[in-house]
Design a protein around this motif. Structure first.
Motif, short mmCIF file in Angstrom:
data_model
loop_
_atom_site.label_atom_id
_atom_site.label_comp_id
_atom_site.label_asym_id
_atom_site.label_seq_id
_atom_site.Cartn_x
_atom_site.Cartn_y
_atom_site.Cartn_z
N PRO A 171 73.45 -6.15 47.03
CA PRO A 171 72.50 -5.74 46.30
C PRO A 171 72.76 -3.98 45.81
N LYS A 172 73.61 -3.23 46.70
CA LYS A 172 73.93 -1.82 46.34
C LYS A 172 74.96 -1.85 45.61
N SER A 173 75.06 -1.06 44.68
CA SER A 173 76.23 -0.65 43.75
C SER A 173 77.40 -0.16 44.56
N GLN A 174 77.19 0.81 45.55
CA GLN A 174 78.31 1.37 46.11
C GLN A 174 79.08 0.29 47.05
N GLY A 175 78.29 -0.81 47.41
CA GLY A 175 79.06 -1.97 47.87
C GLY A 175 80.20 -2.39 47.19
N TYR A 176 80.14 -2.01 45.92
CA TYR A 176 81.50 -2.45 45.14
C TYR A 176 82.62 -1.41 45.17
N ASP A 177 82.36 -0.25 45.59
CA ASP A 177 83.14 1.07 45.35
C ASP A 177 84.84 0.70 45.81
N TRP A 178 85.00 -0.23 46.93
CA TRP A 178 86.30 -0.55 47.28
C TRP A 178 87.05 -1.15 46.10
N LEU A 179 86.30 -2.13 45.46
CA LEU A 179 86.99 -2.83 44.22
C LEU A 179 87.14 -2.19 42.96
N ARG A 180 86.10 -0.95 42.85
CA ARG A 180 86.58 -0.05 42.01
C ARG A 180 87.43 0.79 41.90
N GLN A 181 87.86 1.08 43.21
CA GLN A 181 89.13 1.58 43.38
C GLN A 181 90.41 1.09 42.83
N LEU A 182 90.38 -0.13 42.80
CA LEU A 182 91.39 -1.01 42.06
C LEU A 182 91.46 -1.16 40.68
N GLY A 183 90.36 -0.34 40.07
CA GLY A 183 90.27 -0.24 38.68
C GLY A 183 89.35 -1.01 38.05
N HIS A 184 88.37 -2.10 38.64
CA HIS A 184 87.59 -3.11 38.18
C HIS A 184 86.37 -2.34 37.79
N THR A 185 85.84 -3.00 36.68
CA THR A 185 84.59 -2.42 36.41
C THR A 185 83.25 -3.42 36.98
N ILE A 186 82.49 -2.88 37.13
CA ILE A 186 81.26 -3.60 38.04
C ILE A 186 80.13 -3.62 37.22
N GLN A 187 79.43 -4.91 36.90
CA GLN A 187 78.18 -4.76 36.24
C GLN A 187 77.17 -4.62 37.23
N GLU A 188 76.34 -3.66 37.09
CA GLU A 188 75.23 -3.23 38.04
C GLU A 188 74.70 -4.28 38.90
N PRO A 189 74.52 -4.28 40.16
CA PRO A 189 73.80 -5.29 40.63
C PRO A 189 72.25 -5.06 40.49
N VAL A 190 71.54 -6.18 40.14
CA VAL A 190 70.08 -6.16 40.08
C VAL A 190 69.68 -7.55 40.95
#
Length: 407
Positions: A171-190
């Motif tokens: 539910p929290k965007s920062q929960g995906y930060d470790w995957l952003r570090q690998l270059g992935h784009t995250i569609q914001e969670p809602v």
């Protein structure tokens, strides 16, 4: 070959089992950050586990996903609802379909599904480690091949040739930060799958009253859904609302959950046909009291409240009903405005829309297009279905494809 699967939910288990069965030489290690495995499977469907949906046409099945359906279409042809039913039956778990299409184990107990998955993991030789939270994944180039170092929160480092990430929605965007570090784009969670809060609802007193078929639409939008509707002490729930919340998840989030819904209590009627039927009833039963006799199969208590909203005097008979009250009754039946202000999570069946951008994933293999050897499955992807077994099917489907590719 060492394979690491991160996340001990439906998609992680299915990916790990599929991989280990397809390549018995591979060492498959499943890492779960909590001390509980398959916790969402346990609570889903009121503890019965809604495994999938009774629809064996992939192109139709894919239409039940507000996000990711188009990309899932081909995947469902490889491993869809039919294959899921067969997979569990071959392993001793029979499923049954209910009238609304949801499919459950015949035992009506989610433990049946949990035991099956855990047993299959054991038989296939999957190693499972709980209380093992992965904090980062580091790809390391070694000549012409890449391996991964997984850093655990307890300081441990695990080396893997390939990695499957199946950590669920966050539910929290920062929960995906470790995957952003690998270059992935995250569609914001809602949030998706929630009920509507209506603090000023005139129907609060009717909590528990439901209608089997109503249409809910959003004023000024093309969003609408038909299905069973339940009146609650905080507002409105039931499949019509839950499914609409999934289709409109991003819009509702942008509106901060304040908008106007319009309820049509008689979705099979047009304004013309409704007026005609009321007129016919009036001619056939001029002496009957309007509020006293429910029409269109609506619950009597609901009918009474709707006549009150139309300001119909309590004892007035059909013969004496003024035209202005007839007009208001037509409005209440066809377009009852509901000022929604807020939402409530539906039981434990929370679903998050958002996650890994599907354009960065090869949907035939579930491998990252940016990082070879890295795979994704389940709700960590920007895929979510409406209620009815569709989210679990996405987990089985993506888990299966990832497992086959990992092997």
């Amino acid at each position: 070959m060492q394979i690491a699967v991160i996340g001990g939910g439906a998609a992680g288990f299915f990916g790990a089992i599929t991989c280990a069965e397809a390549n018995p030489q591979a060492k498959v290690l499943l890492l779960e950050k909590t001390n509980k495995l398959l916790s969402k499977v346990r609570v889903s469907g009121g503890g019965r586990c809604n495994v999938t949906h009774n629809c064996f046409v992939p192109t139709v099945f894919s239409q039940y996903y507000p996000r990711g359906g188009k990309q899932l279409k081909e995947a469902l042809k490889v491993f869809g609802a039919r294959e899921t039913v067969e997979w569990f039956e071959r392993r001793g778990v029979k499923l049954k379909a209910e009238s609304d299409g949801r499919m459950f184990p015949v035992t009506d107990n989610s433990e049946t599904i949990i035991e099956c998955l855990q047993q299959q993991a054991r038989i296939a030789g999957v190693q499972i480690k709980t209380s093992a939270a992965v904090e980062s994944i580091k790809p390391v180039r070694d000549g012409n091949k890449t391996y991964f170092l997984l850093n655990l929160s307890n300081g441990e480092i695990i080396k893997a040739d390939k990695v499957l990430v199946s950590t669920g929605g966050n539910p929290k965007s920062q929960g995906y930060d470790w995957l952003r570090q690998l270059g992935h784009t995250i569609q914001e969670p809602v949030p998706s799958l929630f009920t509507f809060n209506v603090p000023s609802s005139p129907l609060k007193e009717l909590q528990g009253v439901s209608v089997p078929h109503a249409r809910v639409r959003i004023a000024g939008q093309k969003l609408e859904y038909e299905g069973p509707l339940l009146i609650t002490h905080w507002g409105y729930s039931g499949p019509a609302v839950l499914k609409l919340s999934a289709w409109g998840a991003r819009y509702f989030y942008e509106q901060k959950y304040a908008f106007t819904a319009l309820i049509q209590w008689v979705p099979e009627q047009t304004e013309e046909s409704l007026r005609e039927q009321l007129q016919q009833y009036r001619q056939a039963h001029p002496k009957k009291i309007v509020a006293g006799n429910s029409l269109f199969g609506l619950p009597q208590r609901l009918w009474q409240e709707l006549t009150q909203l139309a300001e119909v005097p309590e004892q007035v008979r059909w013969a004496d009903l003024p035209a202005k009250n007839t007009n208001k009754l037509v409005e209440a039946l066809l377009r009852m405005p509901v000022p929604v202000n807020g939402k409530t999570t539906f039981k434990e069946e929370f679903v998050t829309c958002g996650g890994i951008d599907l354009r960065q994933v090869n949907m035939k293999t579930m491998e990252s297009r940016l990082q070879p050897g890295l795979y994704f499955a389940g709700e960590v992807l920007d895929i979510d279905g409406i209620t009815g077994g569709f989210n679990f099917q996405a987990a089985w489907t993506t888990g299966y494809l990832a497992g086959k590719s990992l092997a």
